[in-house]
Design an enzyme around this catalytic site. Structure first.
Site, mmCIF file in Angstrom:
data_model
loop_
_atom_site.group_PDB
_atom_site.id
_atom_site.type_symbol
_atom_site.label_atom_id
_atom_site.label_comp_id
_atom_site.label_asym_id
_atom_site.label_seq_id
_atom_site.Cartn_x
_atom_site.Cartn_y
_atom_site.Cartn_z
ATOM 1 C CG ASP A 1 -3.518 9.346 10.852
ATOM 2 O OD1 ASP A 1 -4.676 9.752 10.614
ATOM 3 O OD2 ASP A 1 -2.737 8.964 9.963
ATOM 4 C CB THR B 1 5.544 2.843 -1.107
ATOM 5 O OG1 THR B 1 5.154 3.996 -1.862
ATOM 6 C CG2 THR B 1 4.923 1.612 -1.714
ATOM 7 N N GLY C 1 0.836 -1.201 0.000
ATOM 8 C CA GLY C 1 0.000 0.000 0.000
ATOM 9 C C GLY C 1 0.864 1.242 0.000
ATOM 10 C CE LYS D 1 6.121 4.419 7.518
ATOM 11 N NZ LYS D 1 5.030 5.054 8.295
ATOM 12 N N GLY E 1 0.857 5.381 1.306
ATOM 13 C CA GLY E 1 0.241 6.413 2.125
ATOM 14 C C GLY E 1 0.834 7.771 1.826
#
Length: 609
Positions: free
Chosen positions: A454, A343, A337, A358, A339
Site C-alpha cells: 500500500d 482513526t 485522520g 490508531k 482511514g
C-alpha cells in the site's frame, strides 16, 4: 466495580463537555443535541444568535443550513446534501449564497430547462442517467435531459460563485449537483460526490487570528475578501483569537487531570443541580453491564491472538486508561485522520512523549489480522525511514496501536497544498530517495522480504525537517523465500495497484515498485492520482504520465511550483526522475527495476541535480 466505573465515566463525560466546550464567546451555543451524543462545532459556527455563522439544529441533532442538511464542516468548507429533484426552481439555491458562505467553483450544478446549452458536463450522460434514473421517478428523457447543462464551465480558482452569475444564464431548474472531492481520511483517493454542494465560508473585516496561526484571504464575488484562521504546522485548533486558538498538535496537558482538578467538583455539582435523572444513570449502568458481558464473549479469542502476537514480538502493552487519557477520551480535536481500518489521534503519554494512536474501527476477523500484521512486521524491522511501532493496547475490547508521532503531515497533503505552500525540488528528491531506501530495505535486507502492498503518498509521513517515514503496514505480506511472488487477492488503493498483480493475483516486490512509480509521478506533477475532472483517458495519473513521458512531453505535466523555480539542472533532474518513473510503471513486472536499483538511481539524481 462495573457500577462505579459507569458512574465515573458518566460524570467524566460531563466534565469533558464542560471543559472542552468553553471558549471565549460565551454568548454562542455550539452544541447540537445533548450530552456525549451531541454534535459540537468550532468557532465561528454555532446555533444561536450570538454566533458568527449561524447554523440550525433539529430535535434529532441534525445540523442544517438554509434548509439543507450539513454533511460535514471543515476548516474551509461546508459540505451540503443536495438531493436530486425534478422541477426544483433555481431560486432554491439562492439561500446558499450568504454574507459568510457561498458555492465554490468545485461544484458542477446540473441545470435543466435552459434557454440555451450552457456547458457540456464533465461526467458522461450515461453515467448521470444510471446514477439518477431512480431518483423520485426522475428520468432524464422525461425531464428535459436533452438540454441538461452544467455550470460553471472550467475552474475559477479558489474563489466563490455569485448567485447573480448563476441566475443570469437563463436556466429555470436545478436538478442536482456534483462535487469532485479528495477524501479527508488521509488517502489519495478521489471521489465523485453526487448530490453534494461545497460551500466556502469566511469572516469579514480585519483578521482576528490567534498566536501560531495564519490568516489566508478568500476573494469574494462582490470584489471584497474574507478571511479564515488556520493553525501553523505543528499546531491544532480553530486558530481564531475569539475561539480556542492554536495549541501544539499533541499537547493535551490542559485536559489531563492535573489541570482539571480545580473544576471537577464544580462540574459534578453542576451536573447534580442540572438534575441528571436516575433513569439515565440506570440506563448507563445497564449498558455497561451489557457491554462487559458481551465483550467478554466476543473479544476473548481476538485478545488472545493479539496478546500472543505482542508477546512474541516483545511489543509493550499500554493500559487502556493511559491511552484514553493521552487522547482526552479520543477527542475529535486530537484526530489526525481516518482511514479504511481506523482513526488516528495525536496523544501524549505519561512521560510527555508525543505519539500517534490508531484506534481500529471495525473489530472483526479482518481487523485482527491487520493489527497482528503490523505488530509482527513492524517489530521485526528497524530503519530510520520507517515509522516505529511503540506498543499496543487490547483492553476493553479495543484494538489500538501506538506509533511514534511524525508532526508534519503526509507527502500527499504537501503536494496538494493542504499543508504549506509547496515543496522545493531538492527536498522532493530527498523524500523520494529516503522512501525508496526504506522500501528497498524491506525487500532486500529482511528475510523473508516484506511487501508493503500500500505504497502511496498519504502513507509517507514527514517531520519538520521533511524526513520521510513510511507508515501503515496493515496490508503488508511476507514474501516466500522459494518463490518470486505470493498468490493473494489484490488489495491496495485505487490508482496505485500494480495492474499485473490486479490481473493475475501475483504479489511481488515489483508490485511495490509500480506503486512507488505512481508516487514519483505525484512528486513531479502534484496531480491527484485519480481525478474525474480530467478527460476520461487521463483520469488515472499513471496512464496520463506514461503517455506524456513516452511521447517526450514531460514539460506538460510538471508541477507549476517547480516550473516557476526551475533552472537547467532542475529540469534535467525532473526528466531523469520521469524516466525512472516510466520504467517503474511498466505493465510487466519483469521490465521494472528493483527497489534497490530505484534507490541507487534516485541517490544519483540527487547528487547530480
Amino acid at each position: 466495580m462495573i457500577v462505579g466505573d459507569a458512574i465515573v465515566v458518566f460524570l467524566f463525560a460531563n466534565l469533558i463537555i464542560a471543559t472542552i466546550g468553553a471558549d471565549n464567546s460565551t454568548d454562542c451555543n455550539r452544541l447540537c443535541g445533548a450530552g456525549k451524543s451531541g454534535n459540537r462545532v468550532n468557532y465561528p459556527f454555532g446555533f444561536s444568535d450570538g454566533c458568527q455563522i449561524r447554523l440550525n439544529c433539529s430535535s434529532s441533532g441534525q445540523i442544517s443550513l438554509a434548509g439543507f442538511d450539513v454533511r460535514r464542516l471543515t476548516r474551509d468548507s461546508i459540505m451540503i446534501n443536495f438531493s436530486a429533484k425534478c422541477n426544483r426552481s433555481i431560486q432554491d439555491i439562492k439561500k446558499l449564497f450568504g454574507d459568510y458562505y457561498a458555492l465554490t467553483w468545485q461544484n458542477e450544478l446540473l441545470l435543466q430547462n435552459c434557454s440555451s446549452l450552457v456547458s457540456n458536463c464533465s461526467v458522461s450522460a450515461s453515467l448521470l442517467e444510471n446514477r439518477f434514473k431512480l431518483k423520485g421517478g426522475c428520468d432524464f428523457n422525461k425531464a428535459g435531459g436533452d438540454n441538461l447543462s452544467c455550470y460553471p464551465e472550467g475552474d475559477g480558482g479558489n474563489g466563490v460563485l455569485s448567485y447573480e452569475n448563476v441566475s443570469r444564464i437563463g436556466c429555470k431548474n436545478v436538478f442536482s449537483s456534483i462535487f469532485v472531492d479528495s477524501l479527508s481520511d488521509g488517502n489519495s483517493n478521489v471521489s465523485l460526490q453526487f448530490e453534494t454542494i461545497q460551500l466556502a465560508w469566511w469572516l469579514r473585516g480585519k483578521c482576528r487570528c490567534s498566536e501560531n496561526a495564519n490568516c489566508p484571504s478568500l476573494p469574494l464575488a462582490d470584489g471584497a475578501s474574507g478571511y479564515r484562521c488556520q493553525c501553523n504546522d505543528g499546531f491544532t485548533g480553530d486558530g481564531f483569537a475569539d475561539g480556542e486558538g492554536c495549541r501544539p498538535a499533541c499537547d493535551t496537558s490542559k485536559y489531563i487531570s492535573g489541570h482539571c482538578g480545580g473544576i471537577r467538583i464544580a462540574v459534578l455539582v453542576g451536573g447534580i443541580v442540572a438534575g441528571a435523572s436516575a433513569v439515565v444513570a440506570m440506563a448507563v449502568i445497564c449498558y455497561f453491564f451489557w457491554r462487559h458481558s458481551y465483550s467478554m464473549k466476543g473479544d476473548t479469542s481476538a485478545n488472545r491472538l493479539l496478546s500472543e502476537a505482542a508477546g512474541r514480538s516483545r511489543v509493550p502493552l499500554y493500559p487502556y486508561k493511559e491511552i484514553d487519557r493521552a487522547t482526552n477520551g479520543f477527542s475529535e480535536k486530537q484526530r489526525l485522520g481516518t482511514g479504511a481500518y481506523g482513526t488516528v489521534y495525536a496523544g501524549i503519554l505519561q512521560n510527555d512523549e508525543c505519539v500517534a494512536i490508531k484506534r481500529i474501527k471495525h473489530r472483526d476477523t479482518d481487523s485482527v489480522e491487520q493489527v497482528m500484521n503490523e505488530i509482527e512486521l513492524l517489530s521485526s524491522v528497524s530503519h530510520p525511514n520507517l515509522v516505529r511501532l511503540l506498543g499496543c493496547c487490547i483492553e476493553k475490547g479495543e484494538q489500538i496501536l501506538v506509533y511514534e508521532y511524525v508532526p508534519n503531515g503526509t507527502l500527499a497533503q504537501h503536494l496538494q497544498r493542504e499543508r504549506g505552500g509547496g515543496i522545493p525540488w531538492a527536498t522532493r528528491v530527498t523524500i523520494a530517495t529516503e522512501t525508496a531506501l526504506a522500501i528497498a530495505y524491506l525487500h532486500s535486507a529482511i528475510k523473508p522480504p516484506i511487501y508493503h502492498r500500500d505504497i502511496k503518498s498519504s502513507n509517507i509521513l514527514l517531520d519538520f525537517e521533511y524526513k520521510s517515514k513510511v507508515a501503515d503496514f496493515g496490508l503488508s505480506r511476507l514474501g516466500m523465500p522459494e518463490s518470486s511472488h505470493v498468490s493473494t487477492a489484490p488489495l491496495g488503493t485505487l490508482g496505485y495497484v500494480d495492474p499485473e498483480y490486479h490481473q493475475n493475483f501475483y504479489l511481488s516486490d515489483k508490485s511495490d515498485v509500480y506503486s512507488f512509480g505512481v508516487v514519483l509521478v505525484e512528486i513531479i506533477t502534484a496531480m491527484r492520482v485519480v481525478d474525474f475532472s480530467r478527460p476520461q483517458s487521463e483520469v488515472n495519473l499513471a496512464t496520463l504520465a506514461v503517455d506524456r513521458i513516452g511521447k517526450g512531453r514531460v514539460d506538460e505535466i510538471i508541477d507549476p511550483f517547480i516550473e516557476a523555480n526551475r533552472d537547467s539542472r532542475i529540469l534535467l533532474s525532473v526528466h531523469k526522475m520521469a524516466e525512472l518513473a516510466f520504467r517503474c510503471l511498466a505493465h510487466h513486472g519483469d521490465m521494472r527495476p528493483s527497489m534497490a536499483e530505484v534507490a541507487d538511481e534516485l541517490q544519483h539524481i540527487g547528487l547530480t541535480g
